[in-house]
Design a protein around this motif. Structure first.
Motif, PDB file in Angstrom:
ATOM      1  N   UNK A  88       0.843  -1.196   0.000  1.00  0.00           N
ATOM      2  CA  UNK A  88       0.000   0.000   0.000  1.00  0.00           C
ATOM      3  C   UNK A  88       0.882   1.252   0.000  1.00  0.00           C
ATOM      4  N   UNK A  89       1.926   1.241   0.816  1.00  0.00           N
ATOM      5  CA  UNK A  89       2.848   2.377   0.856  1.00  0.00           C
ATOM      6  C   UNK A  89       3.552   2.542  -0.486  1.00  0.00           C
ATOM      7  N   UNK A  90       3.955   1.419  -1.083  1.00  0.00           N
ATOM      8  CA  UNK A  90       4.589   1.470  -2.408  1.00  0.00           C
ATOM      9  C   UNK A  90       3.644   2.056  -3.450  1.00  0.00           C
ATOM     10  N   UNK A  91       2.380   1.685  -3.394  1.00  0.00           N
ATOM     11  CA  UNK A  91       1.396   2.197  -4.353  1.00  0.00           C
ATOM     12  C   UNK A  91       1.183   3.691  -4.166  1.00  0.00           C
ATOM     13  N   UNK A  92       1.167   4.149  -2.921  1.00  0.00           N
ATOM     14  CA  UNK A  92       0.997   5.584  -2.666  1.00  0.00           C
ATOM     15  C   UNK A  92       2.200   6.363  -3.192  1.00  0.00           C
ATOM     16  N   UNK A  93       3.398   5.838  -2.949  1.00  0.00           N
ATOM     17  CA  UNK A  93       4.606   6.501  -3.445  1.00  0.00           C
ATOM     18  C   UNK A  93       4.610   6.532  -4.973  1.00  0.00           C
ATOM     19  N   UNK A  94       4.204   5.427  -5.599  1.00  0.00           N
ATOM     20  CA  UNK A  94       4.143   5.386  -7.063  1.00  0.00           C
ATOM     21  C   UNK A  94       3.120   6.387  -7.589  1.00  0.00           C
ATOM     22  N   UNK A 130       5.826  -5.231 -10.666  1.00  0.00           N
ATOM     23  CA  UNK A 130       6.430  -6.019  -9.584  1.00  0.00           C
ATOM     24  C   UNK A 130       5.384  -6.368  -8.540  1.00  0.00           C
ATOM     25  N   UNK A 131       4.521  -5.410  -8.206  1.00  0.00           N
ATOM     26  CA  UNK A 131       3.475  -5.656  -7.217  1.00  0.00           C
ATOM     27  C   UNK A 131       2.494  -6.724  -7.698  1.00  0.00           C
ATOM     28  N   UNK A 132       2.170  -6.723  -8.985  1.00  0.00           N
ATOM     29  CA  UNK A 132       1.263  -7.747  -9.523  1.00  0.00           C
ATOM     30  C   UNK A 132       1.881  -9.137  -9.396  1.00  0.00           C
ATOM     31  N   UNK A 133       3.146  -9.249  -9.758  1.00  0.00           N
ATOM     32  CA  UNK A 133       3.829 -10.549  -9.682  1.00  0.00           C
ATOM     33  C   UNK A 133       3.881 -11.033  -8.237  1.00  0.00           C
TER      34      UNK A 133
END
Length: 53
Positions: A9-15, A30-33
């Protein structure tokens, strides 16, 4: 498993902050995999988890 969810979730917010361009596309792929890997591992752990005696 919950820690990984929070991490993604944090990675998605940063992206999203960087915009949905090259960095976000790489992070999303990467998140999907990793999502599918952890989903498969979760299903396997449901079937082979600890048995209560």
């Amino acid at each position: 498993m919950l820690r990984w969810t929070i991490t993604f979730i944090i990675l998605a917010i940063i992206a999203a902050i960087f915009g949905f361009g090259g960095i976000a596309a790489g992070a999303a792929s990467i998140a999907k995999i990793l999502f599918f890997i952890f989903l498969i591992l979760f299903v396997i752990s449901l079937f082979t988890g600890r048995k209560r005696i």
